[in-house]
Structure formats: structure tokens, C-alpha cells
Design an enzyme around this catalytic site. Structure first.
Site, PDB file in Angstrom:
ATOM      1  N   ASP A  48       0.866  -1.178   0.000  1.00  0.00           N
ATOM      2  CA  ASP A  48       0.000   0.000   0.000  1.00  0.00           C
ATOM      3  C   ASP A  48       0.910   1.238   0.000  1.00  0.00           C
ATOM      4  O   ASP A  48       2.094   1.133   0.319  1.00  0.00           O
ATOM      5  CB  ASP A  48      -0.885  -0.031   1.242  1.00  0.00           C
ATOM      6  CG  ASP A  48      -1.803   1.187   1.338  1.00  0.00           C
ATOM      7  OD1 ASP A  48      -2.325   1.611   0.297  1.00  0.00           O
ATOM      8  OD2 ASP A  48      -1.975   1.710   2.454  1.00  0.00           O
ATOM      9  N   ASP A 491      -1.777  -0.760   6.066  1.00  0.00           N
ATOM     10  CA  ASP A 491      -2.118  -0.246   7.402  1.00  0.00           C
ATOM     11  C   ASP A 491      -3.607   0.022   7.582  1.00  0.00           C
ATOM     12  O   ASP A 491      -4.072   0.187   8.699  1.00  0.00           O
ATOM     13  CB  ASP A 491      -1.338   1.045   7.681  1.00  0.00           C
ATOM     14  CG  ASP A 491      -1.784   2.193   6.786  1.00  0.00           C
ATOM     15  OD1 ASP A 491      -2.237   1.923   5.653  1.00  0.00           O
ATOM     16  OD2 ASP A 491      -1.689   3.356   7.219  1.00  0.00           O
ATOM     17  N   ASP A 495      -6.949  -2.572   3.382  1.00  0.00           N
ATOM     18  CA  ASP A 495      -5.846  -3.488   3.036  1.00  0.00           C
ATOM     19  C   ASP A 495      -6.028  -4.878   3.655  1.00  0.00           C
ATOM     20  O   ASP A 495      -5.357  -5.836   3.255  1.00  0.00           O
ATOM     21  CB  ASP A 495      -4.494  -2.923   3.526  1.00  0.00           C
ATOM     22  CG  ASP A 495      -4.183  -1.566   2.917  1.00  0.00           C
ATOM     23  OD1 ASP A 495      -4.386  -1.411   1.709  1.00  0.00           O
ATOM     24  OD2 ASP A 495      -3.745  -0.669   3.660  1.00  0.00           O
TER      25      ASP A 495
END
Length: 523
Positions: A48, A491, A495
């Protein structure tokens, strides 16, 4: 082990445990011992961007309103504090005018289109550290001990008072990281709580006589949020449209601009012509190329003769069935539906970009991974220009001039020739969704299913932008089918499915609880 094979189990377990112990010294918490072995054989990392590759510390950088781009990187409160110094920094300048009505309109839209608040809850550990400091004793001496209820209460109260005296840009916020940067900027110009109290979110009684708050929360699926605010400054003046209800919407530029038919210029709502639309898109692209996250703000004043405060039942549950259809162009198309309200024909107020700097030395970490033969793929919800710019900064895209879309759109190359010569590609989530839909009828075991993803990830440098949580799952699955041992780092809540799906899921310690629970390893 050769003589006593039964010892193999104990030997492997001890080896993995010792490795986990060494990793703990490097601030890595291993939740699953088997993941230590998996980590060593990882061949692909899907990462990410926000909060993982970047610091997740958003600050307002630029604004576009009234047909002009304004540098807003200097926080007004920080500028005021600088001016009080004996020798203020001459280079620190405020490039926006607080008396500009267009600027004030945008700041008001930021405050009324967000729900993040200033909120600080002192932890027990912080309270202990303050207690030790006040008593003049080492903080280590309080480890494993509890303060009395009275002392704990006093320490936390002191910390809260001290935190409230900090500059807004350093104060803790409860809410989304993007909104944190927005409210820290806006608070210095207009009081957050006072403005929201003056123009509260509209609440009505539903059929069950329960209060229904008129708002649509942000999600990674719709990529915008919306509030219906009560703009009544003078009581019982419901005949005036400006004192009735007003819709405020904030979100990704491509989601907001498509819903706008007007734009605010010089205090007047004028038609959003192709020329003006191109200006906004150019500003958006310019901010994106700087690696900044871009958000657009729009509003729509509701007609008091139809949208009455005391009786109109706003549809906050099934709005997607009429207000989120891709082929819808105007609010008139669903005006007759019961409970509907304009989610098109809005007025664009302006665009704001936020800067989120990469984490320190993350570019070196990515380079080390590449040197070790590990493929690093960025998977983000940001728009392609922003994703590409950050990917370039952190070494995921090392040759931006040989990116496929740049070669086709900017250099005018033939797609086939560009594909052969390109070393990287930035894929939009919409393109991924379109290709996935085209293969929806294929069986799961069909070798052609997902071949488009295999083709994309075959490139050395790959970035996926504007992706949804379900698309992140598709990307991880494609990497696994390509023979990779996949690690996913993230985080956020969005995700979590991909972290769970991966061979090894890695969550940031500063991330959401959902992501940390889904992960095998915490940084």
C-alpha cells in the site's frame, strides 16, 4: 537430527523462535512463527502507499479556486507564530488572502464536508512518564506498576491541557489522515467546532420516529463522502434558499467533477463549461504529478419548497440505487424518486492537494528488495499521477519515461510498440474492473481467466492506482498464480482482505486494528 529424527520438530521450532526474537529487537513483532520461514522465500511484495511507503502525515500543499492555483503550504497559525519572533523568517510567506470570499468558501466547505475532530486521549504510559518527570524519578522504575486512580486522573488531565496549547498542526485528531491535514489547516482560519455548530448536520425523524443523520460516510468503494447541513443563520427564514439545507460533498476529483454542472467563480455559480473543466483537470494533473493527494469539494443548495426541514425523508440507505449509477448525468433523472436529493448538478467550489512525504530511507529499502530479486508492486487508492510520482520517489518506478501510458498518451507511440519497449505500467482500477467484468463468464479453472493481470505484472515496474479492496485481492491472487510467494504490506481497513489472502501479511504498527489482526507480522 540425523541420529534422532524426532528432534527435527524441536530444532525447527527453536530456530524460528530465535529468529523471531532477533526480529523483535528490530521492532518487528512476529505473530505466526511459520511466517519467519515464508518471509525468507518472499519473491513479490504488494505494498500500500499511504501510511506504508509514506508517513501518513498529510499537510495542505496547494489549492485551486476562482480559476487560480494558490500555494497553501504555509499554515496560517504557524505564520502568525513566526511573525511574533524577534527576527521572523522572510521566506515564510502566506500566499492566500483571508479576505478572499472564494478562499473562505473553500475553507467553509472543508470544515462542513469533513467529520474529523481534534481529540487527544493520553495513554497510561504517557501519564506514567509525566509522573516520573514531575517526581524526578526514572520512568523505568514505574514499569509493571500502576499509578493510583487519583494520580492517573491528574496526569492525564495535565497532558490534555498541555496538548490543547499546542499549534493546531501538531495536535492529535480523531479521523482520517487526509481530513486531519485539512482540519489542521482550516482551524487556523475558521473555528471547526463553532462552524459545525452553526451549520449542523441535518437530522430528521424517520417512520419509526428515530433520528436519522443526513450523511454518507467515506468508503474506498464510492471514494467520496457527503453531508446535508442546515444553513439557517436566522430562525424561521425557511423561504430563503441560502438559509435552508445545503449538500456538501468531498472526494476524489474524478468522482466529484462528473457530478458538477456549475463552478463557483467570483462568488457566482456559473456553468461548468469544457474550458473550465479542462482548467480544473489540468490543476488536478499538476498536483498529482507532484505526488500529492487531491480532493475536490462541491455543494448544492436545496430548494426549501421541496426539501423541507421538518418533513422531507432523505433516503440515506438505498441512495446507491439512484444516486450512484455511472450513466446518470443529471439530478432530474431521479428527481421523482421518493426520498431522493441532488447528487448531480452540484457546484464545484475548489480543489485541495495534500502532501504526504515518503518514509525515510524507504527508497533504499525498495532498492535492496530489487537487488535481492524481489518484485515490489505498489497498490493504492490514489489517482494514477499521484501514485506514479510517489512510485518514482521510492524507486518502484525507476524509468518514468518508459512507462507504458506515458509512451502511448504523451509520446503518441503505437500501443504494441510501446508495450515492447516499456519497462513499467500504471494501471487504473477502472481498467482492472473493466477487464475483470469482460471475463466474468469464464470458469475459475480456465487458464485464460486473469491473463490480463498476468500480462501487467510481468513488467518489472508495476503500480495499481484507484484500486478497491476487492481489486487488491485479485492482484494478490494473480501474483500467486504467477508463482510468486507474496507479501502484502498495509495499514488500513481496506488493506485487510489482501493482507489475509497473502502468503505473509505485514501490517504497520501505526495502522488500524483490523489490519493488525489480519497480519502475520507487525512493523
Amino acid at each position: 537430527v540425523a541420529n534422532v529424527p524426532e528432534g527435527l520438530l524441536a530444532t525447527v521450532t527453536v530456530s524460528l523462535a530465535l529468529t523471531a526474537q532477533r526480529m523483535a529487537q528490530k521492532m518487528v513483532l512476529v505473530k505466526n512463527l511459520e511466517s519467519v520461514e515464508t518471509l525468507g522465500s518472499t519473491s513479490c511484495i504488494c505494498s500500500d502507499k499511504t501510511g506504508t511507503l509514506t508517513q501518513n502525515r498529510m499537510t495542505v500543499s496547494h489549492m485551486y479556486f476562482n480559476r487560480k492555483i494558490v500555494d497553501a503550504s504555509v499554515n496560517y497559525e504557524m505564520w502568525q507564530l513566526e511573525q511574533k519572533k524577534e527576527k521572523p523568517d522572510d521566506k515564510m510567506e502566506v500566499n492566500y488572502d483571508l479576505n478572499d470570499s472564494a478562499f473562505q468558501n473553500l475553507v467553509e466547505a472543508i470544515i462542513l464536508g469533513t467529520y474529523t475532530i481534534f481529540n487527544y486521549d493520553a495513554t497510561d504510559e504517557e501519564a506514567k512518564q509525566l509522573y516520573a518527570q514531575m517526581k524526578g524519578i526514572p520512568a523505568a522504575s514505574l514499569e509493571g506498576k500502576e499509578l493510583s486512580v487519583q494520580d492517573m486522573k491528574e496526569m492525564k488531565a495535565r497532558l490534555k491541557v498541555a496538548e490543547e496549547k499546542l499549534p493546531f498542526i501538531r495536535r492529535a485528531c480523531k479521523g482520517d489522515a487526509s481530513e486531519t491535514g485539512l482540519v489542521q489547516f482550516a482551524q487556523a482560519i475558521k473555528d471547526l467546532n463553532q462552524t459545525r455548530k452553526t451549520f449542523p448536520t441535518h437530522v430528521y425523524k424517520n417512520e419509526a420516529n428515530k433520528d436519522t443523520e443526513c450523511l454518507i460516510p467515506f468508503s474506498s468503494d464510492i471514494k467520496f463522502n457527503m453531508f446535508i447541513r442546515n444553513m439557517e443563520k436566522v430562525q424561521n427564514l425557511s423561504g430563503d434558499m441560502n438559509d435552508n439545507l445545503c449538500i456538501f460533498m468531498k472526494g476524489a476529483p474524478e468522482r466529484i467533477l462528473n457530478r458538477c454542472s456549475k463552478i463557483l467563480i467570483g462568488g457566482q455559480e456559473v456553468e461548468f463549461t469544457d474550458e473550465l473543466r479542462n482548467e480544473v483537470n489540468e490543476a488536478n494533473a499538476q498536483f498529482g504529478n507532484l505526488g500529492e493527494r487531491v480532493l475536490a469539494f462541491a455543494r448544492c443548495t436545496l430548494d426549501p419548497s421541496k426539501y423541507t426541514k421538518d418533513s422531507y425523508q432523505f433516503d440515506m440507505k438505498t441512495w446507491k440505487t439512484w444516486g450512484n449509477q455511472k450513466d446518470t448525468k443529471s439530478a432530474q433523472e431521479y428527481a421523482d424518486i421518493e426520498g431522493s436529493y441532488p447528487m448531480h448538478d452540484l457546484t464545484l467550489i475548489g480543489v485541495v492537494s495534500l502532501n504526504d512525504p515518503p518514509r525515510l530511507r524507504v527508497d533504499l529499502s525498495v532498492q535492496k528488495c530489487r537487488s535481492a530479486g524481489i518484485k515490489v508492486i505498489m497498490v493504492t487508492g490514489d489517482q494514477p499521477p499521484t501514485a506514479a510520482a510517489i512510485a518514482n520517489k521510492v524507486n518502484i518506478i525507476k524509468h518514468p519515461e518508459r512507462e507504458f501510458n506515458h509512451m502511448v498518451k504523451d509520446l503518441g507511440m503505437d500501443p504494441d510498440a510501446a508495450w515492447e519497449q516499456s519497462t513499467g505500467i500504471v494501471v487504473h482500477g477502472d481498467e482492472l474492473a473493466k477487464m475483470h467484468l469482460s471475463q466474468a463468464n469464464l470458469a475459475d479453472d480456465d487458464p485464460n481467466k486473469g491473463n490480463y493481470l498476468q500480462r501487467w505484472i510481468s513488467k518489472p515496474e508495476v503500480v495499481f492506482a484507484r484500486t478497491t479492496p476487492s481489486q487488491k485481492l485479485l492482484i494478490v491472487d494473480a501474483c500467486q498464480k504467477a508463482g510468486h510467494v507474496v507479501a502484502v504490506t498495509g495499514d488500513g481497513v481496506n488493506d485487510s482482505p489482501a493482507i489475509k489472502k497473502a502468503d505473509i501479511g505485514i501490517a504497520m504498527g501505526s495502522g488500524s486494528d483490523v489490519a493488525k489482526n489480519a497480519a502475520d507480522m507487525l512493523l
